[in-house]
Design an enzyme around this catalytic site. Structure first.
Site: not given
Lengths: 169, 316, 736
Positions: C624, C694, C696
């Protein structure tokens, strides 16, 4: 200095303020209600959105002294941890925020945006000015465009608002 | 923000009188532009006259069959008014294309007309600006001009007027009603309300000192299909690169005004005769004296193409 | 704890808590306005005073005289800090900017004074009473003007080598039957995080405590110590909630230094928030680049030569924008070169912004790949698949730890309906809209660094984790709690995560997308130690002990976890350190971005209609919050493609559009529903969690995917970002 009385989140609060104090700074610095955020102080971001007399405004672009006797609802007045407003709960569920700084403004704005749709206020993307506006993703995107989220949670925010709009009151 | 004294006015004439009594005073209604500028010390009024309690917040029919819009009617209320939506759709559309819901909930009809330019050099007090500080020069000329005026500008100023609402009112031939401190009133046609910069860009409107806007009236409805097409960089919450307000009749005649191109809403009535022949001759006539910069020359082409989009929609 | 061989099975692999799409643990605080950000602390002892920063109004030169007398006399003013009374100030190690003009002015809006007063209104007003007289110097503000003279950059940390060469690039490029040689530009960009830089500074004797907004506490401590010339052990920084950073709050900015100076001068705690209109010229930003890309290929589409040269500018001594990083790893090709040059510019400092190097680098490279595919008559997805490499193209003996790049491309193409794209530009019309589809590959390094954590168990069975890791909206609180919950066999509600305090064990903080993998490995190490301590306390043989359902089990014994702390809390601390796996394996994250846009045939306005990101980043710790990171990157990529640019006045030397009205970041109306999915993979070479960052990756490749979609829609190639309509309006189809 002037004495200003505001009805904030159902409580009358009186404070002595510089005439130059904005409603936002009155809330944050004098009433210890720091849920309303200062992102730009120039009406360019939406983080300071609160409801005055039921209408959403940027609290950074209005003077506290101009709101003598007014009813103000801030994020603190919508719900508390453990007793969240449905919109707050929907933001948590849909991850409609990241850093959280624009979030109180987004939530206040979304509650008011649904009220505005209910009241029949049209928007820039309402196709027929004479028709009753509907809760659609496009309508919400336009109506929520006064609240910038640099983390980019927009897609989730719209999901959260639609869920609240479609759930039985 | 400099310190200021604050009072709440009780009548329009009293507000005007208070403004005469207090040199440099400003009326404050929505405050969304004024406070922004005061924080930056672009506006430094020593006295504020709060006019929100004057009750000028009604929209009424006029004897001629038009509408009289109180100066303090909020942009949201005006855009949502059933009569405005039905008969003056261009105005409703223009309002809704401007700013955001939060700003429209606060901003007033008179304040919208009086909002000041968004030229970035005007907004930066370290830069010379003839509008902010007469005689200091114009840093915008030769600078970053992509968003600035292509027509009606001067050696002193190339700022644009940021209002969307005013462009629609220009097409509707609105009239601004005012009261002065001595109680006299006057009616200023919208075409004469905003001024071109010339060599006094700090003088932006026809208002005299202390003169107070009480209402804006709209002539009886002219029918037709109403359009307000605003082109901007992002999809919302941005000022226009170019906007087109238009009212088009079934026979191809109509009215058109441009926003985002000049120091005031830009309308050339004579050019409207060309409307049945398409966008190119109309914009060519409207913008024939344009003097764009390298950076904003695209606005001329964009105006033509935006009007073409409107005309295509009107036909379709 | 040392991690020097690839991970095998461990408690994390149970995935009872880790890997689950759980709500953010701090969600109720953030959505009710109860999470305190830097400027909002109410518990600071002493009477608070307010600081207001005054910025220089010239770009280059020096302050000849500064008159603060009127400001000091103004009502409620407590102190005015300028170079005349601030004492010597150092600089930080990562940013070269100076925190105060003293008296040289290095760039526009560099602070020249801090006014401290009883009230915010008083401080702001008094700032207007300070009179500075300047001697203006000549500055350089035009990057393009230095294209021929800028030298090759010096090597700098995190930037990679300024020059690389493999094989014979020039020869291979000259010999290639199909070539591309194009130049692309990217503009100066602002982080524009929603919370301005803000600090409350309070001294107690010679000890300084600052509530502030800093992504990397260890760097903040180091750099504030250098700036003020006081030892690190006398400083404490507290940043539990940070209103966005994106690299812009990596370490100390002037709000922090000036708040500390102001508090010292006033003898009171002082709060300072940098005014939004100052931020753009005062703080760091992502610098503009000019990038020349050359690609040579065989007729069947195999790349034989790939070259990437790049120019950026900075203050003297500043860093380059390392745009060539991704070109070194993304595609095969035997002959390669990269080179970065660095001009001196007297604008505000250029430095790290989300995916520094890679984001602007791919903005150029991935348009070039699109152009090259078209020249070759190949589908852009197929062209990329054809040039995939499973080994480091510069060192073929070094494999990627994992590289599901082709899978990202294939999954994305399928899910997005890429086969429906018309290869002929300008061919699809939907009413007034010209419709196009575009895609781009994405790559971003997967660094990981030593990180520590403290773990405490109390008698109620509550596990408390303390680490100086920060949560800038990334979800650190949640993944830290998830990791501890998994390790200790307790539900998430039994874990308390405390972050963002420099007195907690050190981590690399939030930056370079290494925060998540680093801190969770540190928590793993601390929890491993806690498990051993618990087992020992309970007299269990730690070899066969399991932690599950709030219990500790060994053989046929099972006791509640809290019982181990019955005689007192158990507190342990450990960190994870790394061996040479990052040398042995090329560790990167990969992705593919797909976009469909509509371009108004009349006006040229662009609307992004659909977007999809497919990402591979090892184990996804929380799908999420990771998805939110990715869609957030996609939004920033929309801005990079369409609107974001700090416009330089090259005469006066400043970014003209220095507020949030002028610098247009995307708003709700710019953003359609966003789709982001992850490739199911783990990377055992990273850490016991087998995870990579994750945050960038989600940005890299987005803007060129949109740029390529615009080309596909209108048939006009724009190589200068952002793709505003004025750049192609003339070339749109003629009006009927």
């Amino acid at each position: 200095m002037v004495r200003v009385s505001l009805r904030v989140n159902d409580e009358v609060r009186s404070v002595d303020l510089d005439t130059r104090t904005t409603l936002l700074d009155a809330l944050r610095e004098h009433l210890q209600l720091t849920g309303s955020k200062k992102g730009c102080d120039h009406g360019q971001c939406g983080a300071c959105t609160v409801m005055v007399e039921g209408q959403r405004i940027y609290s950074c672009l209005t003077l506290a002294v101009m709101h003598e006797g007014n009813t103000v609802t801030t994020i603190e007045g919508l719900g508390r941890p453990g007793n969240l407003h449905p919109m707050q709960a929907a933001f948590v569920k849909h991850d409609g925020y990241q850093c959280g700084y624009c979030t109180p403004g987004q939530i206040c704005a979304s509650v008011a945006a649904l009220d505005e749709i209910k009241a029949g206020v049209p928007s820039h993307v309402t196709a027929d000015l004479m028709a009753t506006p509907q809760v659609t993703a496009d309508e919400l995107r336009e109506r929520m465009s006064g609240n910038i989220c640099r983390c980019g949670a927009y897609s989730n925010i719209v999901d959260a608002i639609i869920e609240v709009a479609r759930s039985p009151a | 923000m400099r310190p200021f004294t604050y009072e709440r006015a009780r009548s329009p004439a009293e507000a005007a009188a208070a403004a005469i009594r207090n040199p440099g005073a400003r009326f404050i209604a929505g405050g969304t532009n004024l406070l922004d500028l005061m924080k930056l010390q672009i506006e430094v009024p020593p006295h504020l006259i709060d006019v929100n309690g004057l009750g000028l917040d009604r929209i009424e029919g006029t004897q001629e069959g038009g509408l009289r819009i109180g100066a303090l009617v909020r942009n949201t209320s005006l855009a949502a008014d059933e009569r405005v939506r039905r008969h003056y759709g261009v105005l409703s559309r223009a309002l809704l294309a401007g700013a955001t819901a939060q700003l429209r909930n606060k901003a007033t009809t008179a304040g919208n007309l009086l909002q000041r330019t968004r030229c970035p050099y005007f907004y930066d007090t370290a830069q010379p600006c003839n509008k902010r500080q007469p005689g200091s020069g114009c840093a915008a000329i030769g600078g970053v001009t992509r968003l600035l005026a292509v027509i009606g500008s001067s050696e002193a100023c190339i700022a644009t007027h940021p209002s969307d609402m005013a462009v629609a009112m220009r097409v509707l031939d609105a009239v601004v009603e005012t009261v002065k401190a001595d109680g006299t009133t006057r009616r200023i046609p919208i075409a004469e309300f905003h001024r071109l910069p010339g060599d006094t860009p700090h003088v932006e409107t026809a208002l005299e000192r202390g003169e107070f806007i009480t209402a804006v009236t709209l002539p009886p409805p002219i029918g037709g299909r109403h359009f307000y097409r605003k082109v901007r960089d992002r999809a919302s919450y941005a000022f226009a690169l170019v906007s087109v307000a238009a009212v088009m009749q079934r026979d191809g005649t109509g009215r058109v005004a441009l926003g985002g191109v000049a120091h005031k809403p830009w309308r050339v009535e004579a050019a409207e005769a060309e409307l049945p022949r398409g966008a190119r001759p109309v914009t060519a006539a409207i913008l024939d004296s344009a003097k764009p910069t390298h950076d904003n020359a695209f606005k001329v082409k964009l105006a033509e193409r935006t009007l073409a989009a409107v005309l295509a929609e009107a036909r379709g | 704890m040392k991690f020097d061989t690839p991970a095998t099975n461990n408690p994390i692999d149970q995935l009872k808590v880790v890997g689950q799409p759980l709500d953010r643990v701090e969600g109720p605080l953030k959505t009710t306005g109860q999470a305190p950000y830097a400027y909002e602390w109410q518990d600071v002892p002493g009477r608070m005073a307010y600081g207001y920063i005054l910025g220089a109004t010239i770009a280059k030169g020096r302050i000849a005289a500064i008159d603060t007398a009127a400001a000091r006399r103004a009502p409620g003013v407590l102190a005015v800090v300028t170079h005349e009374n601030a004492g010597p100030l150092g600089r930080g190690q990562f940013y070269v900017q100076r925190f105060l003009a003293a008296p040289e002015v290095d760039h526009y809006h560099q602070p020249i004074a801090l006014i401290v007063a009883e009230t915010f209104e008083g401080a702001r007003d008094a700032a207007g009473l300070v009179r500075a007289r300047y001697v203006e110097g000549r500055g350089a503000f035009d990057l393009a003007a230095q294209r021929d003279t800028a030298p090759v950059a010096q090597r700098a940390p995190f930037g990679g080598p300024p020059e690389t060469a493999v094989g014979d690039f020039e020869g291979a490029f000259a010999a290639a039957p199909v070539t591309l040689d194009e130049t692309y530009t990217t503009p100066d960009q602002a982080h524009a995080m929603m919370e301005p830089h803000a600090t409350i500074a309070a001294w107690e004797g010679d000890r300084l405590t600052c509530r502030t907004s800093i992504q990397q506490m260890n760097w903040g401590l180091r750099d504030l110590s250098l700036a003020l010339g006081i030892p690190k052990d006398r400083i404490r920084l507290i940043s539990p909630y940070i209103g966005g950073g994106f690299g812009g709050k990596g370490t100390v900015q002037s709000d922090l230094v000036l708040a500390a100076l102001g508090a010292r001068a006033a003898g009171r705690p002082v709060k300072v928030a940098m005014q939004r209109p100052l931020m753009f010229n005062n703080t760091i930003h992502r610098p503009a680049t000019i990038q020349r890309i050359r690609i040579g290929a065989t007729r069947d589409g195999r790349i034989t030569a790939i070259g990437h040269e790049s120019w950026s500018g900075n203050l003297p001594g500043g860093r380059t924008e390392p745009t060539t990083l991704s070109t070194r790893f993304l595609y095969a090709g035997a002959n390669r070169m990269t080179r970065v040059r660095l001009a001196v510019l007297d604008l505000a400092e250029g430095n790290a912004m989300r995916a520094p190097g890679e984001a602007p680098g791919l903005m150029a490279l991935e348009i070039a790949m699109d152009e090259m595919a078209e020249r070759l008559g190949l589908d852009p997805v197929a062209f990329r698949i054809l040039n995939d490499t499973q080994v480091d193209p510069e060192k073929p003996e070094r494999p990627f730890s994992t590289r599901p790049f082709v899978e990202c491309l294939r999954v994305g193409a399928e899910r997005f309906g890429w086969s429906r794209r018309s290869p002929r530009p300008g061919a699809v019309r939907d009413g007034a809209w010209l419709v196009g589809m575009g895609m781009a590959g994405a790559i971003r390094g997967a660094p990981i660094s030593k990180a520590g954590a403290r773990a405490r168990l109390d008698a109620r069975g509550i596990v408390t984790i303390e680490t100086d890791m920060t949560d800038i909206g990334t979800g650190s609180y949640t993944i830290v709690a998830q990791t501890a919950a998994e390790m200790m066999g307790v539900p998430l509600e039994r874990v308390v995560a405390k972050l963002g305090d420099s007195s907690f064990p050190e981590t690399p903080g939030s930056g370079g997308q290494q925060g998540a993998p680093s801190v969770t490995a540190g928590v793993y190490a601390a929890c491993t130690k806690l498990r051993e301590a618990v087992a020992h306390r309970l007299g269990f043989n730690s070899a066969d002990v399991t932690f599950a359902d709030g219990e500790v089990r060994s053989g046929n014994r099972a006791v509640p976890l809290g019982q181990a702390a019955g005689a007192g809390d158990i507190t342990v601390e450990d960190s994870m350190e790394y061996g040479d796996l990052s040398q042995r394996f090329a560790q990167q994250t990969f992705g593919a971005h797909f976009a469909e846009v509509g371009v108004d045939a009349y006006t040229g306005e662009v609307r992004v209609r659909r977007m999809l990101a497919v990402c591979a980043a090892g184990r996804i710790l929380n799908p999420k919050t990771a998805r939110s990171q990715v869609i957030g990157g996609m939004v920033m990529g929309i801005g990079a493609a369409l609107t974001e640019e700090m416009t330089v006045d090259k005469r006066r030397g400043f970014f003209v559009n220095h507020d949030l009205a002028g610098y247009e970041v995307p708003v709700h109306a710019d953003v359609p529903h966003l789709d982001a999915v992850f490739i199911d993979e783990v990377d055992p070479t990273m850490s016991p969690l087998k995870a990579k960052g994750v945050g960038e990756l989600g940005l890299t490749g987005v803007a060129p995917a949109i740029a390529n979609a615009i080309y596909n829609a209108i048939g006009v190639r724009v190589r200068d970002y952002p793709l505003t309509l004025d750049k192609y309006l003339e070339h749109l189809p003629a009006l009927a």
